[in-house]
Motif scaffolding. Structure first.
Motif, mmCIF file in Angstrom:
data_model
loop_
_atom_site.group_PDB
_atom_site.id
_atom_site.type_symbol
_atom_site.label_atom_id
_atom_site.label_comp_id
_atom_site.label_asym_id
_atom_site.label_seq_id
_atom_site.Cartn_x
_atom_site.Cartn_y
_atom_site.Cartn_z
ATOM 1 N N PRO A 105 -28.386 0.436 -29.211
ATOM 2 C CA PRO A 105 -28.081 -0.990 -29.349
ATOM 3 C C PRO A 105 -26.877 -1.219 -30.259
ATOM 4 N N ALA A 106 -26.027 -2.157 -29.842
ATOM 5 C CA ALA A 106 -24.815 -2.454 -30.614
ATOM 6 C C ALA A 106 -25.170 -3.112 -31.946
ATOM 7 N N GLY A 107 -24.330 -2.850 -32.928
ATOM 8 C CA GLY A 107 -24.507 -3.491 -34.233
ATOM 9 C C GLY A 107 -23.794 -4.828 -34.232
ATOM 10 N N ALA A 108 -22.500 -4.802 -34.570
ATOM 11 C CA ALA A 108 -21.672 -6.012 -34.524
ATOM 12 C C ALA A 108 -20.596 -5.778 -33.475
ATOM 13 N N PRO A 109 -20.896 -6.005 -32.177
ATOM 14 C CA PRO A 109 -19.900 -5.709 -31.140
ATOM 15 C C PRO A 109 -18.695 -6.635 -31.264
ATOM 16 N N TRP A 110 -17.497 -6.059 -31.450
ATOM 17 C CA TRP A 110 -16.319 -6.860 -31.802
ATOM 18 C C TRP A 110 -15.837 -7.740 -30.656
ATOM 19 N N GLN A 111 -16.261 -7.464 -29.412
ATOM 20 C CA GLN A 111 -15.805 -8.284 -28.285
ATOM 21 C C GLN A 111 -16.822 -9.361 -27.884
ATOM 22 N N LYS A 112 -17.907 -9.483 -28.614
ATOM 23 C CA LYS A 112 -18.935 -10.461 -28.243
ATOM 24 C C LYS A 112 -19.177 -11.471 -29.357
ATOM 25 N N ASP A 113 -19.717 -12.617 -28.978
ATOM 26 C CA ASP A 113 -20.095 -13.625 -29.971
ATOM 27 C C ASP A 113 -21.320 -13.144 -30.744
ATOM 28 N N GLN A 114 -21.714 -13.922 -31.715
ATOM 29 C CA GLN A 114 -22.882 -13.601 -32.544
ATOM 30 C C GLN A 114 -24.131 -13.371 -31.681
ATOM 31 N N LEU A 115 -24.852 -12.304 -31.986
ATOM 32 C CA LEU A 115 -26.087 -12.017 -31.257
ATOM 33 C C LEU A 115 -27.199 -12.920 -31.760
ATOM 34 N N GLN A 116 -28.134 -13.276 -30.891
ATOM 35 C CA GLN A 116 -29.212 -14.200 -31.285
ATOM 36 C C GLN A 116 -30.370 -13.486 -31.977
ATOM 37 N N ALA A 117 -30.771 -12.331 -31.439
ATOM 38 C CA ALA A 117 -31.853 -11.562 -32.072
ATOM 39 C C ALA A 117 -31.260 -10.626 -33.121
ATOM 40 N N THR A 118 -32.026 -10.328 -34.160
ATOM 41 C CA THR A 118 -31.557 -9.393 -35.195
ATOM 42 C C THR A 118 -31.582 -7.964 -34.643
ATOM 43 N N GLY A 119 -30.921 -7.057 -35.365
ATOM 44 C CA GLY A 119 -30.945 -5.656 -34.971
ATOM 45 C C GLY A 119 -32.361 -5.107 -34.910
ATOM 46 N N GLU A 120 -33.164 -5.501 -35.894
ATOM 47 C CA GLU A 120 -34.562 -5.040 -35.959
ATOM 48 C C GLU A 120 -35.359 -5.553 -34.749
ATOM 49 N N GLN A 121 -35.144 -6.807 -34.369
ATOM 50 C CA GLN A 121 -35.851 -7.375 -33.215
ATOM 51 C C GLN A 121 -35.399 -6.720 -31.907
ATOM 52 N N ARG A 122 -34.108 -6.495 -31.778
ATOM 53 C CA ARG A 122 -33.607 -5.850 -30.547
ATOM 54 C C ARG A 122 -34.134 -4.416 -30.430
ATOM 55 N N ALA A 123 -34.193 -3.719 -31.571
ATOM 56 C CA ALA A 123 -34.734 -2.354 -31.578
ATOM 57 C C ALA A 123 -36.212 -2.358 -31.181
ATOM 58 N N ALA A 124 -36.976 -3.314 -31.696
ATOM 59 C CA ALA A 124 -38.405 -3.407 -31.363
ATOM 60 C C ALA A 124 -38.601 -3.663 -29.868
ATOM 61 N N MET A 125 -37.775 -4.556 -29.292
ATOM 62 C CA MET A 125 -37.875 -4.845 -27.855
ATOM 63 C C MET A 125 -37.514 -3.620 -27.014
ATOM 64 N N LEU A 126 -36.533 -2.861 -27.474
ATOM 65 C CA LEU A 126 -36.141 -1.641 -26.744
ATOM 66 C C LEU A 126 -37.258 -0.600 -26.757
ATOM 67 N N ARG A 127 -37.903 -0.439 -27.902
ATOM 68 C CA ARG A 127 -39.021 0.522 -27.983
ATOM 69 C C ARG A 127 -40.103 0.160 -26.970
ATOM 70 N N LEU A 128 -40.391 -1.129 -26.858
ATOM 71 C CA LEU A 128 -41.407 -1.586 -25.901
ATOM 72 C C LEU A 128 -40.948 -1.356 -24.459
ATOM 73 N N ALA A 129 -39.692 -1.703 -24.174
ATOM 74 C CA ALA A 129 -39.187 -1.655 -22.797
ATOM 75 C C ALA A 129 -39.106 -0.230 -22.255
#
Length: 214
Positions: free
Chosen positions: A39-63
């Motif tokens: 999962p990307a941290g602060a992707p320089w070509q995208k706007d601000q992410l809505q979910a935090t890094g911790e939340q995105r990581a948790a969703m990935l573990r589940l998926a």
């Protein structure tokens, strides 16, 4: 036999069924020994992410919990304080895995169309192969001329990618999943369920944590 690691990067805001299908597809195609999701941290070509890094990581573990091959969630980009560049990630992975492992970075055709804007994109091939997932009928004329030229020069077979460390490109033209995280966030903001687009366990997590409400 060379060890092969399929690398799947992205914002995953949120992870959806298309991401899981993409990982499964290339693991099977490459007969990969490991699927590594980054999962990307602060992707320089995208706007601000809505979910935090911790939340995105948790969703990935589940998926990705039910994968048939060893699955590794690589949080190096989230842990990196500076903007996220793929070249830095691939350098770190190459130093970690050594010179002989086949590293295959998987991207979608939309990312191939933007590849010329990536930081030090030509150097990506010094560290990994690139696999592109495209819908049937994808046309290389949509790609920047310099990328198309590199593509023609580096085109390899799946067997070559599987058994060499880096430097080649492979285009898979029959990957038909077409889901966007933007489309999902819009649906969730409207109060729609998006059940068919997101793994059920991830949808439960989104509801529990009240994500993508606005």
């Amino acid at each position: 036999m060379t060890k092969c690691v399929a690398l799947l990067g992205g914002s995953y805001d949120p992870v959806h069924c298309g991401h899981v299908a993409l990982g499964t597809y290339f693991v099977q195609l490459l007969k990969a020994d490991q699927l590594r999701v980054i999962p990307a941290g602060a992707p320089w070509q995208k706007d601000q992410l809505q979910a935090t890094g911790e939340q995105r990581a948790a969703m990935l573990r589940l998926a990705f919990a039910e994968q048939d091959v060893p699955f590794v969630l690589d949080l190096q980009e989230i842990e990196r304080a500076a903007p996220t560049y793929t070249i830095d990630t691939l350098r770190q992975l190459r130093s970690q895995f050594g010179a002989q492992t086949s590293l295959v970075f998987v991207i979608g055709a939309d990312q191939l169309q933007r590849l010329a804007s990536w930081h030090q994109w030509q150097q990506l091939f010094d560290y990994a192969h690139i696999c592109v997932a495209a819908r049937p009928g994808f046309d290389m004329t949509r790609v920047a001329p310099e990328v198309a030229a590199e593509f023609a020069r580096r085109q390899g077979t799946l067997e070559q990618l599987r058994n060499t460390p880096h430097g080649l490109i492979y285009l898979a033209k029959d990957f038909a999943a077409d889901i966007s995280a933007t489309q999902i966030r819009t649906a969730l903001q409207r109060g729609e369920t998006a059940n068919a687009l997101i793994p059920e366990v991830v949808l439960d997590y989104i509801k529990q944590h009240h994500l993508y409400k606005s």
